[in-house]
Motif scaffolding. Structure first.
Motif, PDB file in Angstrom:
ATOM      1  N   UNK A  28       3.400   5.970  -5.581  1.00  0.00           N
ATOM      2  CA  UNK A  28       3.465   5.505  -6.939  1.00  0.00           C
ATOM      3  C   UNK A  28       2.229   6.836  -7.452  1.00  0.00           C
ATOM      4  N   UNK A  29       1.405   6.850  -6.897  1.00  0.00           N
ATOM      5  CA  UNK A  29       0.029   8.132  -7.465  1.00  0.00           C
ATOM      6  C   UNK A  29       0.842   9.311  -7.431  1.00  0.00           C
ATOM      7  N   UNK A  30       1.379   9.028  -6.001  1.00  0.00           N
ATOM      8  CA  UNK A  30       2.217  10.409  -6.086  1.00  0.00           C
ATOM      9  C   UNK A  30       3.220  10.945  -6.991  1.00  0.00           C
TER      10      UNK A  30
ATOM     11  N   UNK B   8       1.128  -1.493   0.301  1.00  0.00           N
ATOM     12  CA  UNK B   8      -0.313   0.059   0.009  1.00  0.00           C
ATOM     13  C   UNK B   8       1.027   1.444   0.191  1.00  0.00           C
ATOM     14  N   UNK B   9       2.025   0.523   0.854  1.00  0.00           N
ATOM     15  CA  UNK B   9       3.324   2.349   0.231  1.00  0.00           C
ATOM     16  C   UNK B   9       3.526   2.897  -0.500  1.00  0.00           C
TER      17      UNK B   9
END
Length: 98
Positions: free
Chosen positions: A42-44, A36-37
């Motif tokens: 990666x979304x950031x 989840x981290x």
């Protein structure tokens, strides 16, 4: 584990921990980044890249680049590039004083 009581005990324990750290070798059961981290990181990164890409597309259009050329650089059609970025470029454009 015995709790260090003196400065010499603290230094000795610090040296033990430093040795453990320096000689540590990961085992097959060790895991890297929690999943989840990784998703959050990666979304950031994707958001930052999208913002930079929007800036680059806006700059290319300001420099007179055709949508077909921008689409070519993005690996898509000019129409697809225009549909994706034209409105976002207008929204991101700085307002001009009246």
């Amino acid at each position: 584990m015995k709790v260090p009581r003196s400065i010499d005990d603290l230094i000795a324990r610090g040296d033990e921990l430093a040795d453990q750290f320096e000689t540590y070798e990961p085992s097959p059961g060790d895991h890297g980044e929690p999943p989840l981290l990784a998703v959050r990181r990666l979304a950031y990164q994707r958001a930052l890249l999208e913002r930079n890409l929007l800036t680059a597309v806006r700059d290319a259009r300001s420099a007179g680049a055709a949508w077909s050329k921008i689409g070519q650089e993005l690996g898509t059609s000019g129409e697809a590039a225009r549909q994706r970025y034209a409105d976002r470029i207008r929204e991101a454009a700085p307002s001009r004083p009246s």
